[in-house]
Design an enzyme around this catalytic site. Sequence first.
Site, PDB file in Angstrom:
ATOM      1  N   ARG A  47      42.957  32.697  10.681  1.00 21.66           N
ATOM      2  CA  ARG A  47      42.403  33.897  11.320  1.00 21.66           C
ATOM      3  C   ARG A  47      41.075  33.646  12.039  1.00 21.66           C
ATOM      4  O   ARG A  47      40.529  34.088  12.943  1.00 21.66           O
ATOM      5  CB  ARG A  47      42.190  35.100  10.677  1.00 21.66           C
ATOM      6  N   TYR A  99      40.327  49.307  35.268  1.00 20.44           N
ATOM      7  CA  TYR A  99      41.751  49.198  34.808  1.00 20.44           C
ATOM      8  C   TYR A  99      42.264  50.411  33.539  1.00 20.44           C
ATOM      9  O   TYR A  99      41.524  50.296  32.653  1.00 20.44           O
ATOM     10  CB  TYR A  99      41.884  47.791  33.863  1.00 20.44           C
ATOM     11  N   ASP A 170      35.264  41.836  34.318  1.00 19.60           N
ATOM     12  CA  ASP A 170      36.824  41.641  34.081  1.00 19.60           C
ATOM     13  C   ASP A 170      37.384  40.833  35.453  1.00 19.60           C
ATOM     14  O   ASP A 170      37.436  41.470  36.507  1.00 19.60           O
ATOM     15  CB  ASP A 170      37.293  43.063  33.952  1.00 19.60           C
ATOM     16  N   LYS A 195      48.171  37.488  32.523  1.00 19.01           N
ATOM     17  CA  LYS A 195      48.552  37.463  33.874  1.00 19.01           C
ATOM     18  C   LYS A 195      48.463  36.309  34.400  1.00 19.01           C
ATOM     19  O   LYS A 195      49.155  35.227  34.149  1.00 19.01           O
ATOM     20  CB  LYS A 195      47.361  38.452  34.526  1.00 19.01           C
TER      21      LYS A 195
HETATM   22  C1  LIG Z   1      46.332  43.678  32.298  1.00 13.16           C
HETATM   23  C2  LIG Z   1      44.764  43.934  32.643  1.00 13.16           C
HETATM   24  C3  LIG Z   1      44.185  44.236  31.515  1.00 13.16           C
HETATM   25  C4  LIG Z   1      44.857  44.303  29.961  1.00 13.16           C
HETATM   26  O1  LIG Z   1      45.178  43.195  29.507  1.00 13.16           O
HETATM   27  P1  LIG Z   1      46.579  43.198  28.593  1.00 13.16           P
HETATM   28  O2  LIG Z   1      46.582  41.774  28.260  1.00 13.16           O
HETATM   29  O3  LIG Z   1      47.601  43.935  29.267  1.00 13.16           O
HETATM   30  O4  LIG Z   1      45.959  43.680  27.356  1.00 13.16           O
HETATM   31  C5  LIG Z   1      42.746  44.208  31.607  1.00 13.16           C
HETATM   32  N1  LIG Z   1      42.232  44.216  32.846  1.00 13.16           N
HETATM   33  C6  LIG Z   1      42.978  44.022  33.940  1.00 13.16           C
HETATM   34  C7  LIG Z   1      42.519  44.075  35.430  1.00 13.16           C
HETATM   35  C8  LIG Z   1      44.235  43.874  33.863  1.00 13.16           C
HETATM   36  O5  LIG Z   1      45.179  43.733  35.033  1.00 13.16           O
END
Ligand SMILES: *Cc1c(COP(=O)(O)O)cnc(C)c1O
Length: 371
Positions: A47, A99, A170, A195
């Site tokens: 962890r 988001y 982000d 992503k």
């Molecule tokens: C998908 C996404 C998130 C969240 O990520 P997860 O891996 O689904 O928890 C945050 N910000 C953006 C811009 C995203 O596309």
Amino acid sequence: MKIETTAIHAGNQSDENTGAVIQPITLSTTYLRDQDGSYSSGYIYSRAGNPNRTQLENVLTKLEYGADAAAFSSGNAAGMTAFQSLKPGTHAICPDDMYHGLRNQLKHMFAGILEFDFVDVNDEQVLIDHIKPNTGLIWLETPSNPLLKITDIKKVVALAKQYQINVLVDNTFATPVCQHPLLLGADMVMHSSTKYIGGHSDLMGGVLITAAKDEWWTKIRQIQELGGAIPSPADCYYLTRSIKTLPYRVKGHVQNAQLLADFLVKHDQIESVLYPGLKSHPQHEIAAKQMDYFGGMLSFCLKGGEAEAKKVVNKLKLFAQATSLGGVESLIEHRASVEGPGTVTPQNLLRVSVGLEHIDDLIADMEQALS
Ligand SMILES: *Cc1c(COP(=O)(O)O)cnc(C)c1O
């Protein structure tokens, strides 16, 4: 080193015991102590740290030009860690089209712990009007989801510095290939590695990358270890493997997105196309200044409403109707339905994650669906 080279070499450690060129997956949860009780390997318990996670964090640090990175089990876990690291009572300013998963996290999990406002972060006066003595964080997301709005990172950072407010970006839509917020002055970067970084729609992950190993970062590391929202060694391995092709994949996504945008803009069934690489995009100049490439995401609005938009989605054969983005396969979705009641997303808008299929096939499919 150039990004293509970093992506391949910075996350791999050949195995001295076996000579394996590619780093093995270390599954052990616990590590041997030396005779004197110390841990000379640097690992104690999984962890707190694992060799595959270390290598993933190393390559992500280098790709974003940061001082350190911390990997998490999802993008939302990374976002949650950033919010949890703020002192209770801290005020955060977030984009009005943040988001939706993180916006809901703030509303449902942090109400009463943090203060937050969702505002148009691209309007400097609005930002200034919302800064309070307890404001500790400005959260940016550029390009934004699903409207592909662009925020001038340098400009917001300059304002935030005057008030000693931290800026977190982000960078999921932009990827570590298209945009480097830390080089533009931001303090921290977040990615959903689910992503583009994973890139094959088959694993969940998130990451925070810091510009400095400061007090804030110590808190982030503490939450990673004590909170335990960590990725598995296998997921870290697969992410490190995916990153090796990230620069080439992203360049392919970008090329296809630009060509698809150019096609859609000229089509008479289309009301508007939202892609920062188009000269018609209202913030094209800012995007051109702060991004190396314009990204692989675009949205478009059809003439008509929800029914017309959904009809096109159902006629498409190559674009799968599904949420998420950044995988090699093209995805399309009627975004307003995903975001649910209260969404500000137009009902005639479709969001596309442009994949790596041949562009001629993608355009042919789009052409038949629009006819
Ligand atoms: C998908 C996404 C998130 C969240 O990520 P997860 O891996 O689904 O928890 C945050 N910000 C953006 C811009 C995203 O596309």
